[in-house]
Write an enzyme that holds these catalytic residues in place. Structure first.
Site, PDB file in Angstrom:
ATOM      1  N   TYR A  42       0.891  -1.131  -0.066  1.00 40.19           N
ATOM      2  CA  TYR A  42       0.001   0.072  -0.055  1.00 40.19           C
ATOM      3  C   TYR A  42       0.911   1.341  -0.042  1.00 40.19           C
ATOM      4  CZ  TYR A  42      -3.549  -3.324   1.389  1.00 40.19           C
ATOM      5  OH  TYR A  42      -4.345  -4.293   1.541  1.00 40.19           O
ATOM      6  N   HIS A  87       0.302 -11.770   1.773  1.00 39.98           N
ATOM      7  CA  HIS A  87      -0.770 -11.143   1.067  1.00 39.98           C
ATOM      8  C   HIS A  87      -1.352 -11.817  -0.250  1.00 39.98           C
ATOM      9  CE1 HIS A  87      -1.623  -6.597  -0.085  1.00 39.98           C
ATOM     10  NE2 HIS A  87      -2.485  -7.172  -0.396  1.00 39.98           N
ATOM     11  N   SER A 114     -12.888  -4.896   1.507  1.00 42.85           N
ATOM     12  CA  SER A 114     -13.855  -4.098   0.587  1.00 42.85           C
ATOM     13  C   SER A 114     -15.558  -4.728   0.937  1.00 42.85           C
ATOM     14  CB  SER A 114     -13.567  -4.893  -0.857  1.00 42.85           C
ATOM     15  OG  SER A 114     -12.495  -4.148  -1.479  1.00 42.85           O
ATOM     16  N   PRO A 115     -15.740  -4.678   2.225  1.00 39.42           N
ATOM     17  CA  PRO A 115     -17.125  -5.024   2.584  1.00 39.42           C
ATOM     18  C   PRO A 115     -18.305  -4.137   2.112  1.00 39.42           C
ATOM     19  CG  PRO A 115     -16.098  -4.043   4.388  1.00 39.42           C
ATOM     20  CD  PRO A 115     -14.925  -3.958   3.364  1.00 39.42           C
ATOM     21  N   LEU A 116     -17.767  -3.179   1.465  1.00 38.84           N
ATOM     22  CA  LEU A 116     -18.870  -2.114   1.019  1.00 38.84           C
ATOM     23  C   LEU A 116     -18.699  -2.415  -0.513  1.00 38.84           C
ATOM     24  CD1 LEU A 116     -18.631   0.695   3.651  1.00 38.84           C
ATOM     25  CD2 LEU A 116     -20.252  -1.404   3.345  1.00 38.84           C
ATOM     26  N   GLY A 117     -18.394  -3.310  -1.164  1.00 39.48           N
ATOM     27  CA  GLY A 117     -18.221  -3.643  -2.598  1.00 39.48           C
ATOM     28  C   GLY A 117     -17.364  -2.387  -3.154  1.00 39.48           C
ATOM     29  N   ARG A 118     -16.106  -2.103  -2.658  1.00 39.31           N
ATOM     30  CA  ARG A 118     -15.198  -0.978  -2.983  1.00 39.31           C
ATOM     31  C   ARG A 118     -16.013   0.522  -3.241  1.00 39.31           C
ATOM     32  NH1 ARG A 118     -12.599  -4.603  -7.211  1.00 39.31           N
ATOM     33  NH2 ARG A 118     -11.178  -5.826  -5.656  1.00 39.31           N
ATOM     34  N   PHE A 149     -19.560   0.740  -3.791  1.00 39.70           N
ATOM     35  CA  PHE A 149     -20.682   0.112  -4.482  1.00 39.70           C
ATOM     36  C   PHE A 149     -22.039   0.425  -3.413  1.00 39.70           C
ATOM     37  CE2 PHE A 149     -23.460  -0.141  -7.844  1.00 39.70           C
ATOM     38  CZ  PHE A 149     -23.032  -0.340  -9.055  1.00 39.70           C
TER      39      PHE A 149
END
Length: 330
Positions: A56, A126, A205-209, A211
């Site tokens: 990152y 990773h 990404s639990p929020l769909g990145r 979306f």
């Protein structure tokens, strides 16, 4: 903030963590001061689980340094997770792997320095390295645990066979992989394996990145450097299907007096007590909203409605074909 125990080694963390990747890469221009403020506000609200990685920082430790600076005054009260496994000398980052023992140790020393700490709480591989047996990787991390430089061993972006082989050498406490209302591919095989072995799950990404939030737009409207410009879920018919589904989820969330992000995080928390999502954000306001998900009660009717809207997840792959092959290697 409620807490959960991940893995049989007793890793205790807040029920929702914070992913810091987007503070330095993948989602357009960033602001270090804003990132530090967001991390510190999350801590004030009870979040004690923060996720970073060597990758990152584009090889210069920027993301880890940002996190280390933000938590310096309360380091002993938080859980810091970072990752190794990429060849940071590759011309295109994220395309070559390096989990050789000497590199694992090199990354560990760099991460300790960047994070301003003398131990790493969770050290993840990773991504699998096809040239290094996972048993060798697990052995090196096990040695780092014995030396006190690492507390818990984690894996990321891998499958059940690799998890089992690693766990037989050094107990795996957590697996980090993408999982959300949108992304459900781990449910058939990986989730049962984690439950069988007593390994925790940390969905990224639990929020769909983004979306599954109140603001989403077509891929071409995102700035250069934002990974959503090439994500299939933002393209053509996929975007139309996913947008329609999100609008229906928003209706359900509105009926409950919450945001669609809170709904999505509450859904994840309902999938098992061994699950702790790490939504990433640069925004203090988003952090405050996301944390409210721990107080959301979803009924059986709510869960049934979510399944009706998205029975198998979103339309479109989460990564391009060549990349997904690496991320699903087992």
């Amino acid at each position: 903030m409620q807490t959960r125990i991940l893995g049989q080694q007793g890793l205790k963390v807040s029920s929702i963590g914070l992913g810091t990747m987007g503070m330095t890469m993948a989602y357009g221009p960033s602001n270090e001061n804003e990132g530090i403020a967001t991390i510190r506000r999350a801590y004030e609200l009870g979040v004690n689980f923060f996720d970073t990685a060597e990758l990152y920082g584009y090889g210069n430790g920027h993301n880890e340094q940002l996190l280390g600076k933000a938590v310096k005054d309360f380091r002993d009260k938080v859980v810091l997770a970072t990752k190794f496994g990429f060849d940071m000398t590759a011309e295109q980052l994220g395309t070559r792997f390096n989990s050789r023992p000497e590199n694992i140790r090199k990354v560990a020393e760099n991460s300790l320095r960047y994070l301003q700490t003398d131990y790493i709480d969770v050290f993840y591989q990773h991504i699998p390295d096809p040239d290094v047996p996972i048993e060798e990787v697990a052995g090196v991390v096990g040695d780092l645990i014995k030396e006190g430089k690492v507390k818990y061993f984690g894996l990321s972006n891998t499958g059940s066979k690799t998890i089992r082989r690693a766990h037989a050498v050094t107990p795996v406490s957590v697996l980090q992989t993408e999982y959300s209302i949108f992304e459900r591919e781990i449910e058939d095989d990986i989730l049962p394996t984690l439950n069988e072995l007593g390994i925790g799950l940390v969905p990224y990404s639990p929020l769909g990145r983004g979306f599954l939030t109140d603001a989403v737009k077509p891929s071409h409207e995102y700035p250069e450097g934002d990974m959503r410009r090439f994500d299939e879920r933002w393209q053509g018919e996929n975007y139309i299907y996913n947008l329609k589904a999100t609008e229906q989820l928003k209706e359900l969330a509105s009926d409950k007096g919450i945001s669609v992000a809170e709904l999505a995080l509450a859904w994840l928390l309902n999938q098992g007590e061994n699950i702790v999502p790490i939504p990433g954000t640069r925004s203090v306001t988003r952090v405050e909203q996301n944390i409210n998900a721990v107080n959301v009660n979803l009924t059986e009717a709510d869960l049934g409605r979510i399944k009706e809207i998205l029975p198998h997840g979103s339309a479109g792959s989460r990564y391009p074909a060549g990349m997904i092959e690496n991320f699903t290697r087992d």
